[in-house]
Structures are given as structure tokens and as C-alpha cells.
Design a protein around this motif. Structure first.
Motif, mmCIF file in Angstrom:
data_model
loop_
_atom_site.group_PDB
_atom_site.id
_atom_site.type_symbol
_atom_site.label_atom_id
_atom_site.label_comp_id
_atom_site.label_asym_id
_atom_site.label_seq_id
_atom_site.Cartn_x
_atom_site.Cartn_y
_atom_site.Cartn_z
ATOM 1 N N PRO A 405 -9.155 -1.852 2.493
ATOM 2 C CA PRO A 405 -7.797 -1.953 1.956
ATOM 3 C C PRO A 405 -7.751 -2.360 0.488
ATOM 4 C CG PRO A 405 -8.287 -3.864 3.305
ATOM 5 C CD PRO A 405 -9.451 -2.949 3.436
ATOM 6 N N ARG A 406 -8.910 -2.686 -0.087
ATOM 7 C CA ARG A 406 -8.944 -3.046 -1.515
ATOM 8 C C ARG A 406 -9.494 -1.905 -2.369
ATOM 9 N NH1 ARG A 406 -7.566 -8.556 -1.725
ATOM 10 N NH2 ARG A 406 -6.837 -7.909 -3.769
ATOM 11 N N SER A 407 -9.715 -0.726 -1.758
ATOM 12 C CA SER A 407 -10.248 0.404 -2.524
ATOM 13 C C SER A 407 -9.654 1.718 -2.019
ATOM 14 C CB SER A 407 -11.778 0.443 -2.398
ATOM 15 O OG SER A 407 -12.312 1.583 -3.049
ATOM 16 N N PRO A 408 -8.554 2.181 -2.637
ATOM 17 C CA PRO A 408 -7.791 1.519 -3.685
ATOM 18 C C PRO A 408 -7.032 0.314 -3.123
ATOM 19 C CG PRO A 408 -6.674 3.507 -2.996
ATOM 20 C CD PRO A 408 -7.987 3.497 -2.279
ATOM 21 N N ASP A 409 -6.683 -0.576 -4.016
ATOM 22 C CA ASP A 409 -6.159 -1.874 -3.610
ATOM 23 C C ASP A 409 -4.755 -1.775 -3.033
ATOM 24 O OD1 ASP A 409 -6.022 -4.590 -3.267
ATOM 25 O OD2 ASP A 409 -5.400 -4.993 -5.318
ATOM 26 N N THR A 410 -4.599 -2.301 -1.815
ATOM 27 C CA THR A 410 -3.274 -2.380 -1.200
ATOM 28 C C THR A 410 -2.704 -3.792 -1.283
ATOM 29 O OG1 THR A 410 -4.159 -2.876 1.001
ATOM 30 C CG2 THR A 410 -3.902 -0.551 0.420
ATOM 31 N N GLY A 411 -3.423 -4.707 -1.942
ATOM 32 C CA GLY A 411 -2.944 -6.069 -2.099
ATOM 33 C C GLY A 411 -3.526 -7.011 -1.058
ATOM 34 N N PRO A 412 -3.182 -8.288 -1.140
ATOM 35 C CA PRO A 412 -3.684 -9.285 -0.190
ATOM 36 C C PRO A 412 -3.299 -8.949 1.252
ATOM 37 C CG PRO A 412 -2.658 -10.345 -2.074
ATOM 38 C CD PRO A 412 -2.323 -8.897 -2.174
ATOM 39 N N LEU A 413 -4.148 -9.372 2.180
ATOM 40 C CA LEU A 413 -3.917 -9.106 3.598
ATOM 41 C C LEU A 413 -3.156 -10.268 4.233
ATOM 42 C CD1 LEU A 413 -7.345 -7.583 4.729
ATOM 43 C CD2 LEU A 413 -5.256 -6.389 4.057
ATOM 44 N N HIS A 414 -1.855 -10.201 4.203
ATOM 45 C CA HIS A 414 -1.048 -11.218 4.868
ATOM 46 C C HIS A 414 -1.167 -11.088 6.382
ATOM 47 C CE1 HIS A 414 0.749 -12.135 0.980
ATOM 48 N NE2 HIS A 414 0.947 -10.831 0.812
ATOM 49 N N ASP A 415 -1.233 -9.864 6.845
ATOM 50 C CA ASP A 415 -1.388 -9.563 8.269
ATOM 51 C C ASP A 415 -2.297 -8.336 8.339
ATOM 52 O OD1 ASP A 415 -1.112 -8.359 10.831
ATOM 53 O OD2 ASP A 415 0.849 -9.269 11.120
ATOM 54 N N PRO A 416 -3.582 -8.503 8.688
ATOM 55 C CA PRO A 416 -4.529 -7.384 8.630
ATOM 56 C C PRO A 416 -4.099 -6.173 9.451
ATOM 57 C CG PRO A 416 -5.715 -9.445 8.854
ATOM 58 C CD PRO A 416 -4.260 -9.774 9.033
ATOM 59 N N VAL A 417 -3.549 -6.387 10.640
ATOM 60 C CA VAL A 417 -3.142 -5.247 11.465
ATOM 61 C C VAL A 417 -1.981 -4.511 10.809
ATOM 62 C CG1 VAL A 417 -2.222 -4.539 13.699
ATOM 63 C CG2 VAL A 417 -3.969 -6.324 13.587
ATOM 64 N N ALA A 418 -1.029 -5.245 10.273
ATOM 65 C CA ALA A 418 0.106 -4.607 9.599
ATOM 66 C C ALA A 418 -0.351 -3.825 8.380
ATOM 67 C CB ALA A 418 1.139 -5.657 9.208
ATOM 68 N N SER A 419 -1.247 -4.409 7.596
ATOM 69 C CA SER A 419 -1.747 -3.687 6.421
ATOM 70 C C SER A 419 -2.521 -2.442 6.829
ATOM 71 C CB SER A 419 -2.641 -4.597 5.577
ATOM 72 O OG SER A 419 -1.866 -5.555 4.886
ATOM 73 N N TYR A 420 -3.291 -2.542 7.901
ATOM 74 C CA TYR A 420 -4.068 -1.391 8.377
ATOM 75 C C TYR A 420 -3.140 -0.246 8.779
ATOM 76 C CZ TYR A 420 -7.701 1.102 11.028
ATOM 77 O OH TYR A 420 -8.593 2.042 11.493
ATOM 78 N N VAL A 421 -2.100 -0.551 9.523
ATOM 79 C CA VAL A 421 -1.192 0.485 10.022
ATOM 80 C C VAL A 421 -0.229 0.973 8.949
ATOM 81 C CG1 VAL A 421 0.680 0.935 11.663
ATOM 82 C CG2 VAL A 421 -1.355 -0.318 12.408
ATOM 83 N N LEU A 422 0.299 0.069 8.156
ATOM 84 C CA LEU A 422 1.378 0.417 7.234
ATOM 85 C C LEU A 422 0.920 0.780 5.833
ATOM 86 C CD1 LEU A 422 3.926 -2.377 8.241
ATOM 87 C CD2 LEU A 422 3.933 0.024 8.971
ATOM 88 N N ALA A 423 -0.216 0.238 5.384
ATOM 89 C CA ALA A 423 -0.601 0.411 3.984
ATOM 90 C C ALA A 423 -1.885 1.200 3.780
ATOM 91 C CB ALA A 423 -0.746 -0.968 3.315
ATOM 92 N N CYS A 424 -2.747 1.284 4.791
ATOM 93 C CA CYS A 424 -4.004 2.007 4.632
ATOM 94 C C CYS A 424 -3.826 3.480 4.964
ATOM 95 C CB CYS A 424 -5.087 1.392 5.508
ATOM 96 S SG CYS A 424 -5.632 -0.242 4.952
ATOM 97 N N GLY A 425 -4.749 4.279 4.485
ATOM 98 C CA GLY A 425 -4.692 5.714 4.723
ATOM 99 C C GLY A 425 -6.046 6.343 4.527
ATOM 100 N N LEU A 426 -6.067 7.660 4.462
ATOM 101 C CA LEU A 426 -7.337 8.358 4.308
ATOM 102 C C LEU A 426 -8.046 7.978 3.007
ATOM 103 C CD1 LEU A 426 -6.396 11.936 5.598
ATOM 104 C CD2 LEU A 426 -7.446 10.032 6.845
ATOM 105 N N ARG A 427 -7.291 7.599 2.014
ATOM 106 C CA ARG A 427 -7.919 7.196 0.745
ATOM 107 C C ARG A 427 -8.735 5.922 0.917
ATOM 108 N NH1 ARG A 427 -3.110 4.421 -2.808
ATOM 109 N NH2 ARG A 427 -2.459 2.888 -1.240
ATOM 110 N N ASN A 428 -8.392 5.100 1.904
ATOM 111 C CA ASN A 428 -9.116 3.850 2.148
ATOM 112 C C ASN A 428 -10.244 4.014 3.167
ATOM 113 O OD1 ASN A 428 -5.906 2.988 1.952
ATOM 114 N ND2 ASN A 428 -7.261 1.740 0.674
ATOM 115 N N LEU A 429 -10.309 5.172 3.816
ATOM 116 C CA LEU A 429 -11.323 5.418 4.844
ATOM 117 C C LEU A 429 -12.648 5.742 4.171
ATOM 118 C CD1 LEU A 429 -12.166 5.857 7.795
ATOM 119 C CD2 LEU A 429 -11.265 8.197 7.607
#
Length: 480
Positions: A405-429
Motif C-alpha cells: 500500500p506504500r508503492s504507490p503510496d496510499t497513506g498511513p494504514l489506519h485500518d489495514p483491511v479497509a485500506s486493502y479493500v478501498l485504497a489498494c489496486g492492481l498498481r499495488n499488487l
């Protein structure tokens, strides 16, 4: 940043084949925290040995060590409803709903050969792996043309079955790609019942003989065809083979918003035939009624939900909240790449959340954790393969993703599951593993001859376009 430690200098004789350390683990395993820092190890058989919190023991030596650098390590996505051979047909029929879209594909598919379908399935399987989908329920192309009837008793020209190793080629393609799968074959209504059943059983025998010992091949299933059959005989045929061979049956049903009453009338046929039960899955199941949902749930049946393709084809919104409340089990799929266009499981998660939350005007009706569960362990449970895939637990296959989630950066992980589902994508895979083997690293598919696959697919589509009298669109060259 993902750091590779390479081969360990010393490998203990009984040590694991792979160690992944410094990971933020989203295991989806019941009873474990939603996310925790830790490590995992993989045995030489491709199964997980350990999934543990903290640092690995200092004396733990593996043949290969990967430092995840704090990135998320999560189970590979499961597509509980897929048509891999459709991968080279994206962008067609984009103004149509289901039946019109199918007609738009017909000029090409009706002219395809069994060899074409091998390459198309290989293309779709590799595309799934690159996008983090490690297990697929795959509806195969049986080589049949015509004979589709929506209405009860509708008169249509009988279907024809073209010669060729259609099913065999699609099985081989998925294995050649390295994708884990359930192979779902149809029962084309060509010939008598005495001809249809042995033909299907021949496919079962071939699959078991050729791939029964291959861990990528999970099992066979039936592609239920009652939605396009004019009489109830199809329901009884499917039910008989389900019981005889202990097979799962997933049937496309109540998908299109057109001719709904005619579709719904066929539900009784499956019920009368005794097909409904824990081994039956309704594919899509959108145009329902509370009574149909209740009866399906009472029988122990399930449904598969395809948010992205349902949206693209304007099929409607499956009421997942009501279904689950009624006790209907739910799985999630990417459908075929020609009506999902980008087989992106992260996008599928977000479209699913958006559809349901918008329908209910309530952000609490479906959580990010629930949505992720449905696309991983929940799908595995519906498909009867949760002992093998769907979560990161010792004994299961080591099918997992490394998502940074930091490449490219989606910001701090306040809630890892929420960031994974809502902010991550193929660019982070960053990496995809199947059975502990690296199958995708960013855009690269180690071991796959993508240049040849692309050349084969481009040439075959151009031939089909020419044969159909369509404009032959020049292939876009790859950027060096």
C-alpha cells in the motif's frame, strides 16, 4: 519496498521451501486477528507450514526467503464464476444487455475452433494470475452452436456440436498457465439422453486420468443450462449426474432483466428434479422474488455474485443483504473478461460495496471485511474447497498475494483491511504466488511466453473477424 533476500546460504534438510517475513498478514482465517505483522513458510508440496505472528526463529532456514518489507500478504482472490475463453473478446457489445451482448459475440465464437479456444483460455488464465486471482470456477466452451431458448416450450433450431477436443484443450490451458481451478462443463442438448450423459462422463474420465494428480485441478462441475433450455428434461439430467458423480452444479439463472417471468418459471423445474441443495449454485440470481430466495436458501443452495459484469451488462443489483439474511450463501466472481473487461478483483470489491450501499443508502449494510471474505474464503466455502484455498492457514495451498500500500503510496494504514479493500489496486499488487511458486511479479509472468500467446490470440481473432466479414482491427504492438 519489496526486498528479495534470494537463496539462503544454508538450507536445513527439513526446512521450508519458502519463507516470507516482515509481512502484514491478512489471513482471513477464522479466530485470528484481522491483520497482524508476521511471517509464513511453505513446504515443498506447495502448502503452508506456518502462518505466525512476529519474527521467524533465527535458526529457521528456507530454500528461498522473501522480505515483504511490511507489505500486505493476503490470500489470492477466488473467482467463483468465470468464463476464461472469453478473454480476447473485450469491448464487444458494450451498448447491450445480456442477450444482445451474446448476439454481438456470436459471429466470432460460432467460428472459433477448439485450438482457438485453447489459446483464448490460456490468455484468460494468465490474465487472472497477473491480477491476483489464483483460483477460478471456469465455465468452459462446449463447442455447441445455437439451440438457446429462454421461454418455456420456446421453439428454436436444435443446437449443433462441432468436432474437436474443446473441453480437453481448456483443461490443458488452465494447467499450462498455472491457475488453480474447478472445471465446469456443460451438457449440450445434442442427441438423446443416452448420448448426452456418456459424452459428459467421457470428459470426467479424461480430466481425472490426465489431471487427477495435479494440485491445480480441484474438481469437475456441471455448467447448469436450464436458463437456455425449453423443457424440464435438462433439470432432471443435471440432477441425475450431480447425484451419480457427486458434482457441483452452477447454473446461470435469473440474470437478465428481460423476459423475467419466463426465467422464473423454470425455478420449479430444478426444484422438482431434486437438483437444489448444498451442491447447487445459482449464477447471478438477480431477478428473484422473496419466495424464490427463501426456497433456494431452505434447500441449502448458494449463489454467485458478479458485481462488475452485472453493472456492465445493466443486469441489475443482486440484493446480497436480503439473500444473506435469508440464509443464502454467497460467493463472488469476476465473470468473463469480455463483460468485466478488466479482471480486477479490487475493482470488483469496490463495485460490490458501492452497489449495495447505494441500494440501501446505508454504509453499514456490507462491511469491507465482509466484502473481502466473500471474494476469498466465502467463495471457497460455497465451492466446497475451503480446506484447500481461501485463507492463509497451515495445510492449505500457499496461494497468496504481496500487496504494497506504500508503492504507490496510499497513506498511513489506519485500518489495514479497509485500506486493502478501498485504497489498494492492481498498481499495488507486486507478487502473486500459487502453491508457493511465483507466477506473477508486477506485469511479468515468469515462465509464460506472453509474446507467443499474444501473437496466437491476435492472429486467431483476425482470422475470425475476416471469416465473419467484420472489420479486421490491426493488433496494437507492445511497447518495448
Amino acid at each position: 519496498m519489496l526486498l528479495l533476500a534470494g537463496l539462503a546460504l544454508a538450507v536445513h534438510a527439513a526446512g521450508p521451501a519458502l519463507l516470507v517475513r516482515h509481512a502484514l498478514l491478512l489471513t482471513l482465517a477464522p479466530g485470528r486477528p484481522a491483520a497482524f505483522p508476521g511471517y509464513l513458510t511453505v513446504g515443498s508440496d506447495g502448502r503452508l507450514l506456518q502462518v505466525a505472528a512476529g519474527e521467524p526463529p533465527t535458526d529457521l532456514a528456507a530454500a528461498e526467503t522473501v522480505d515483504a518489507g511490511g507489505a500486505i500478504v493476503a490470500p489470492g482472490f477466488i473467482s467463483a464464476h468465470s468464463h476464461l475463453f472469453m478473454s480476447p473478446l473485450r469491448g464487444i457489445g458494450h451498448t447491450e444487455t445480456l442477450y444482445g451482448w451474446g448476439r454481438a459475440l456470436e459471429p466470432l465464437l460460432s467460428r472459433a475452433t477448439a485450438e482457438d479456444i485453447y489459446w483464448f483460455t490460456l490468455h484468460g488464465s494468465l490474465d487472472f494470475l497477473r491480477n491476483g486471482i489464483t483460483t477460478a470456477y471456469d465455465f468452459t466452451n462446449s463447442g455447441v452452436v445455437g439451440g438457446q431458448a429462454v421461454g418455456v416450450g420456446e421453439k428454436v433450431a436444435p443446437p449443433t456440436l462441432r468436432p474437436g477436443p474443446w473441453e480437453e484443450n481448456q483443461l490443458r490451458a488452465k494447467v499450462d498457465a498455472g491457475l488453480r481451478f474447478i472445471d465446469s462443463a456443460g451438457l449440450p442438448r445434442v442427441g438423446s439422453r443416452e448420448e448426452i450423459s456418456p459424452r459428459f462422463e467421457g470428459i470426467l474420465a479424461f480430466a481425472q486420468k490426465e489431471f487427477g494428480g495435479n494440485p491445480l485441478f480441484l474438481k469437475m462441475a456441471i455448467s447448469g443450462g436450464l436458463q437456455r433450455a425449453p423443457t424440464k428434461e435438462t433439470a432432471w439430467l443435471e440432477a441425475g449426474l450431480m447425484k451419480k458423480h457427486g458434482l457441483l452444479n452452477q447454473a446461470h439463472f435469473l440474470e437478465s432483466p428481460e423476459r423475467v417471468a419466463e426465467q422464473q418459471a423454470k425455478f420449479d423445474w430444478y426444484e422438482e428434479a431434486g437438483a437444489l441443495g448444498p451442491g447447487f449454485i445459482f449464477g447471478h440470481f438477480i431477478q428473484t422474488t422473496p419466495d424464490l430466495v427463501r426456497r433456494a436458501a431452505a434447500a441449502g443452495a448458494a449463489m454467485s455474485w458478479q458485481p462488475a459484469s452485472n453493472s456492465r451488462l445493466a443486469s441489475g443489483v443482486a440484493d446480497i443483504v436480503a439473500y444473506r439474511a435469508a440464509g443464502l450463501r454467497v460467493a463472488v466472481g469476476l465473470d468473463d473478461q469480455s463483460c468485466t473487461d478488466i479482471a480486477d478483483p479490487f475493482e470488483n470489491l469496490r463495485i460490490g460495496l458501492a452497489l449495495i450501499r447505494t441500494r440501501y443508502k446505508d454504509a453499514k449494510v456490507l462491511s469491507v471485511a465482509d466484502m473481502l471474505y466473500l471474494h476469498t474464503l466465502g467463495s471457497a466455502e460455497v465451492l466446497g474447497i475451503a480446506d484447500k484455498v481461501g485463507s492463509l492457514e497451515p495445510g492449505k495451498f500457499a496461494d497468496f498475494l504481496i500487496v504494497d500500500p506504500r508503492s504507490p503510496d496510499t497513506g498511513p494504514l489506519h485500518d489495514p483491511v479497509a485500506s486493502y479493500v478501498l485504497a489498494c489496486g492492481l498498481r499495488n499488487l507486486k507478487r502473486v504466488y500459487v502453491g508457493g511458486r511465483l507466477v506473477a511479479a508486477g506485469d511479468i509472468l515468469p515462465g509464460a511466453d506472453e509474446a507467443r500467446v499474444r501473437a496466437e490470440v491476435d492472429a486467431r481473432i483476425a482470422r475470425l473477424q475476416a471469416e465473419a466479414g467484420l472489420m479486421v482491427v490491426p493488433a496494437v504492438p507492445s511497447v518495448p
